[in-house]
Design a protein around this motif. Sequence first.
Motif, PDB file in Angstrom:
ATOM      1  N   VAL A   6      84.601  43.301  50.550  1.00 34.85           N
ATOM      2  CA  VAL A   6      83.494  42.841  51.386  1.00 34.85           C
ATOM      3  C   VAL A   6      83.522  41.313  51.477  1.00 34.85           C
ATOM      4  N   ARG A   7      83.778  40.669  50.341  1.00 33.16           N
ATOM      5  CA  ARG A   7      83.877  39.194  50.295  1.00 33.16           C
ATOM      6  C   ARG A   7      84.846  38.703  51.372  1.00 33.16           C
ATOM      7  N   GLU A   8      85.985  39.378  51.446  1.00 29.75           N
ATOM      8  CA  GLU A   8      87.005  39.003  52.435  1.00 29.75           C
ATOM      9  C   GLU A   8      86.556  39.292  53.857  1.00 29.75           C
ATOM     10  N   ALA A   9      85.898  40.433  54.038  1.00 26.77           N
ATOM     11  CA  ALA A   9      85.549  40.891  55.386  1.00 26.77           C
ATOM     12  C   ALA A   9      84.441  40.066  56.027  1.00 26.77           C
ATOM     13  N   VAL A  10      83.505  39.537  55.229  1.00 28.93           N
ATOM     14  CA  VAL A  10      82.338  38.892  55.828  1.00 28.93           C
ATOM     15  C   VAL A  10      82.520  37.388  56.000  1.00 28.93           C
ATOM     16  N   GLY A  11      83.579  36.835  55.442  1.00 29.65           N
ATOM     17  CA  GLY A  11      83.798  35.393  55.568  1.00 29.65           C
ATOM     18  C   GLY A  11      83.016  34.604  54.536  1.00 29.65           C
ATOM     19  N   PRO A  12      83.362  33.331  54.372  1.00 29.50           N
ATOM     20  CA  PRO A  12      82.828  32.522  53.271  1.00 29.50           C
ATOM     21  C   PRO A  12      81.367  32.106  53.435  1.00 29.50           C
ATOM     22  N   ASP A  13      80.807  32.226  54.643  1.00 28.69           N
ATOM     23  CA  ASP A  13      79.449  31.718  54.859  1.00 28.69           C
ATOM     24  C   ASP A  13      78.354  32.708  54.476  1.00 28.69           C
ATOM     25  N   VAL A  14      78.734  33.957  54.279  1.00 27.11           N
ATOM     26  CA  VAL A  14      77.732  34.962  53.919  1.00 27.11           C
ATOM     27  C   VAL A  14      77.670  35.102  52.394  1.00 27.11           C
ATOM     28  N   ARG A  15      76.468  35.019  51.852  1.00 33.60           N
ATOM     29  CA  ARG A  15      76.249  35.159  50.414  1.00 33.60           C
ATOM     30  C   ARG A  15      76.299  36.634  50.041  1.00 33.60           C
ATOM     31  N   LEU A  16      76.902  36.940  48.894  1.00 31.16           N
ATOM     32  CA  LEU A  16      76.934  38.335  48.430  1.00 31.16           C
ATOM     33  C   LEU A  16      75.959  38.538  47.279  1.00 31.16           C
ATOM     34  N   ARG A  17      75.181  39.619  47.394  1.00 32.70           N
ATOM     35  CA  ARG A  17      74.243  39.994  46.345  1.00 32.70           C
ATOM     36  C   ARG A  17      74.594  41.402  45.888  1.00 32.70           C
ATOM     37  N   ALA A  18      74.239  41.767  44.665  1.00 27.63           N
ATOM     38  CA  ALA A  18      74.466  43.138  44.199  1.00 27.63           C
ATOM     39  C   ALA A  18      73.202  43.662  43.532  1.00 27.63           C
ATOM     40  N   HIS A  19      73.021  44.965  43.646  1.00 27.24           N
ATOM     41  CA  HIS A  19      71.793  45.627  43.178  1.00 27.24           C
ATOM     42  C   HIS A  19      72.221  46.851  42.376  1.00 27.24           C
ATOM     43  N   PHE A  20      72.010  46.787  41.062  1.00 27.72           N
ATOM     44  CA  PHE A  20      72.472  47.891  40.220  1.00 27.72           C
ATOM     45  C   PHE A  20      71.324  48.623  39.536  1.00 27.72           C
ATOM     46  N   HIS A  21      71.531  49.901  39.369  1.00 31.35           N
ATOM     47  CA  HIS A  21      70.628  50.706  38.543  1.00 31.35           C
ATOM     48  C   HIS A  21      71.380  51.075  37.271  1.00 31.35           C
ATOM     49  N   ASP A  22      70.646  51.112  36.161  1.00 32.03           N
ATOM     50  CA  ASP A  22      71.303  51.369  34.879  1.00 32.03           C
ATOM     51  C   ASP A  22      71.286  52.855  34.532  1.00 32.03           C
ATOM     52  N   THR A  23      71.240  53.678  35.551  1.00 30.43           N
ATOM     53  CA  THR A  23      71.114  55.126  35.390  1.00 30.43           C
ATOM     54  C   THR A  23      72.144  55.708  34.420  1.00 30.43           C
ATOM     55  N   ARG A  24      73.348  55.190  34.438  1.00 39.12           N
ATOM     56  CA  ARG A  24      74.402  55.704  33.555  1.00 39.12           C
ATOM     57  C   ARG A  24      74.979  54.608  32.639  1.00 39.12           C
ATOM     58  N   GLY A  25      74.155  53.604  32.370  1.00 39.50           N
ATOM     59  CA  GLY A  25      74.527  52.602  31.368  1.00 39.50           C
ATOM     60  C   GLY A  25      75.564  51.592  31.819  1.00 39.50           C
ATOM     61  N   MET A  26      75.864  51.546  33.119  1.00 39.24           N
ATOM     62  CA  MET A  26      76.954  50.716  33.610  1.00 39.24           C
ATOM     63  C   MET A  26      76.476  49.405  34.243  1.00 39.24           C
ATOM     64  N   ALA A  27      75.165  49.147  34.249  1.00 35.52           N
ATOM     65  CA  ALA A  27      74.647  48.035  35.050  1.00 35.52           C
ATOM     66  C   ALA A  27      75.210  46.679  34.616  1.00 35.52           C
ATOM     67  N   ALA A  28      75.232  46.417  33.316  1.00 36.95           N
ATOM     68  CA  ALA A  28      75.743  45.117  32.858  1.00 36.95           C
ATOM     69  C   ALA A  28      77.227  44.993  33.182  1.00 36.95           C
ATOM     70  N   ALA A  29      77.963  46.058  32.952  1.00 37.18           N
ATOM     71  CA  ALA A  29      79.399  46.047  33.249  1.00 37.18           C
ATOM     72  C   ALA A  29      79.635  45.803  34.739  1.00 37.18           C
TER      73      ALA A  29
END
Lengths: 313, 313
Positions: free
Chosen positions: B199-222
């Motif tokens: 996605v980083r590559e596809a949207v170009g350098p001017d768009v900020r990337l955010r991520a939204h995780f749920h810890d439903t299966r203990g993987m959120a920090a990872a």
Amino acid sequence: MNEPIQIVEVGARDGLQNEAEIIETADKVRLITRMIDAGARRLEVASFVNPKRVPQMADGEAVIAALPDRGDVSYIGLCLNKRGVLRAIESREGNKRGVDEAGCVLVASDTFGQRNQGQTIEEGVAENRDMLRLARENGLVPQVTISAAFGCPFEGAVPMERVVRLAAEMAEAGAVEIALADTVGVAVPVQVAELAGRVREAVGPDVRLRAHFHDTRGMAAANAWAAIGAGVTVLDSSLGGLGGCPFAPNATGNVATEDLIYLLETSGVETGIDLEQAIAVNAWFAGVIGKDLPSVVSRAGIPQGWRATSQDG
Amino acid sequence: MNEPIQIVEVGARDGLQNEAEIIETADKVRLITRMIDAGARRLEVASFVNPKRVPQMADGEAVIAALPDRGDVSYIGLCLNKRGVLRAIESREGNKRGVDEAGCVLVASDTFGQRNQGQTIEEGVAENRDMLRLARENGLVPQVTISAAFGCPFEGAVPMERVVRLAAEMAEAGAVEIALADTVGVAVPVQVAELAGRVREAVGPDVRLRAHFHDTRGMAAANAWAAIGAGVTVLDSSLGGLGGCPFAPNATGNVATEDLIYLLETSGVETGIDLEQAIAVNAWFAGVIGKDLPSVVSRAGIPQGWRATSQDG
């Protein structure tokens, strides 16, 4: 396809050690047997400690005597001193199946080592040298866990160079596997990657690296993944996340076997352990001890359409 | 020193949305204000949805009217359609403080999108194009979250190329920030790194990337750590891990703000939010809703000798 990662099931020892209520020997054996049925091939089954100090582990010899006599499974007995290794050796005498590995322990903090087993770091190094030799000379796999490798409940930070030096000394003393244990559950991935990488370099290519994480602060999966990236090929975990953290009474303990299986198998890494079966063992054992186990994967369940790497091909 | 990472506090919206008992407006405002005092500078404060469908969010306008009028804080209103964006615009009319950002949502699964907001993916793309334009033309920051980006509760796996294509379309439509959301809590780090990188590559350098995780299966920090490695600079989280997962009733929900602060600040990454203060907000809010919040860091406490990166220098 990535290299497979071996999971060491520690539920019956590390997982139960701090349970206030004594679990019956038959239930411990059933826990071990069911995890073998699910695919586990290395399991911590007993602790050769003073039964007066850890009553939950007093039936170690009885558990070992009742284990399935399989050649494809390796049983680990925890040893805190030479007396422990002698009991591990004894478990095999007279044609008994016994344990296969002496799981030695070296504490990387003076304060913690003195409180936990009455040893400074340097006394621990000397004792572990003798323990590893004794184990090797008697046909036991000599391996050692460096505990408090990422932090000490009393001293706080533990210097990396100290842990690297201790690992090198244990490799030199004949340990075939060295584990880095985050006993207090304080590590973060960047720290795990650096320490594991430095230890990997220090101990040479013939020593296997294992890691032992507690999910006390939610970092266990992140740390496990970072450890693998740095050359760790074996991970400890306990069914359901059994085992609290004695230094944080309200916190969860060992990383759960189910959570590690989910992490690894979803990532294209074989563990050989079946997630569905592990979840079933969790459900059964929660009934045995009368409370839910912490594993979040068992609580949330297997996602729609999920397929384990170990099922491929 | 690593680049700082921005945490978006979503406790007052995503965190409370599924709480059965209605939380008083004053408590929501206090939660937001206390998190600002702790250092949060971007916060999701309301959801412009049908109050009949989500009664917990019916007081959105009242919450917004009571927010501190600060220039250094950005308030986000969630918008599921053009009607939502119009309400976001309205919140600023007549010299009112209002919200600063229109947090649009595009669902990456036909089944989930139809059940959740009555839209196929392509209908969602068209709607979001209009929403982003409307937001931009009216002085709102136009940003969008791609939900179910790592898996759908009904369809299972979601093809990466689809999410990459949707992100590119949203960038082209004027989104200044695009979030990848693991709504169901199924992702693992290898998947996060690959998708975020693509996605980083596809949207170009001017768009900020955010991520939204749920810890439903203990993987959120990872997953958070993997996302940062792949170019994500903003992470959503909720105080205490508020917010369940409607698709796994027994599971934990959003990754906890305290857990992310611990991960990042221990790793040498500034968040600007004070961990001790966040833990205090957790203790207060647990009293408000009458139950413990899931955050493991709040439960285990700050380790001996711990020092936040944000405290340095």
